[in-house]
Design a protein around this motif. Structure first.
Motif, PDB file in Angstrom:
ATOM      1  N   ASP A  32     -38.959 -32.889  -4.273  1.00  8.14           N
ATOM      2  CA  ASP A  32     -39.589 -33.913  -5.092  1.00  8.14           C
ATOM      3  C   ASP A  32     -38.603 -35.040  -5.342  1.00  8.14           C
ATOM      4  O   ASP A  32     -37.421 -34.807  -5.607  1.00  8.14           O
ATOM      5  N   ASP A  33     -39.094 -36.253  -5.289  1.00  8.71           N
ATOM      6  CA  ASP A  33     -38.236 -37.422  -5.477  1.00  8.71           C
ATOM      7  C   ASP A  33     -38.297 -37.833  -6.941  1.00  8.71           C
ATOM      8  O   ASP A  33     -39.299 -38.350  -7.417  1.00  8.71           O
ATOM      9  N   SER A  34     -37.218 -37.614  -7.652  1.00  5.05           N
ATOM     10  CA  SER A  34     -37.191 -37.970  -9.062  1.00  5.05           C
ATOM     11  C   SER A  34     -36.458 -39.281  -9.310  1.00  5.05           C
ATOM     12  O   SER A  34     -36.485 -39.811 -10.411  1.00  5.05           O
ATOM     13  N   TYR A  35     -35.811 -39.835  -8.295  1.00  9.92           N
ATOM     14  CA  TYR A  35     -35.038 -41.060  -8.484  1.00  9.92           C
ATOM     15  C   TYR A  35     -35.870 -42.316  -8.232  1.00  9.92           C
ATOM     16  O   TYR A  35     -35.817 -43.260  -8.995  1.00  9.92           O
TER      17      TYR A  35
ATOM     18  N   SER B  80     -38.087 -44.052 -10.978  1.00 12.46           N
ATOM     19  CA  SER B  80     -37.381 -44.726 -12.064  1.00 12.46           C
ATOM     20  C   SER B  80     -36.894 -46.110 -11.677  1.00 12.46           C
ATOM     21  O   SER B  80     -36.672 -46.949 -12.547  1.00 12.46           O
TER      22      SER B  80
END
Length: 69
Positions: free
Chosen positions: A32-35, A38
């Motif tokens: 999962d891409d959490s950056y 944002s």
């Protein structure tokens, strides 16, 4: 000849283990891409293409700028 069967069985077993590890990591959210979410608002603007000016228009604008100075 029996060595080929052993190597084939071992390679299939290793491939299955890696596939199971991949499925487990995907389900646990490892990829999962959490950056990006944002910072998405920082890069939301699209590039605006400006119309190309011809050489005549460029020299006209240059002359007009020189007259203003």
């Amino acid at each position: 000849m029996s060595v080929i069967y052993v190597l084939l069985a071992i390679s299939i077993l290793v491939a299955v283990i890696f596939f199971i590890a991949f499925i487990v990591s995907v389900k646990s959210g490892q990829y999962d891409d959490s950056y990006t979410p944002s910072v998405r608002m920082l890069f939301e603007d699209e590039l605006v293409k400006t119309p190309k000016t011809s050489a005549k228009e460029f020299t006209k604008k240059k002359i007009q700028l020189n007259k203003q100075v």
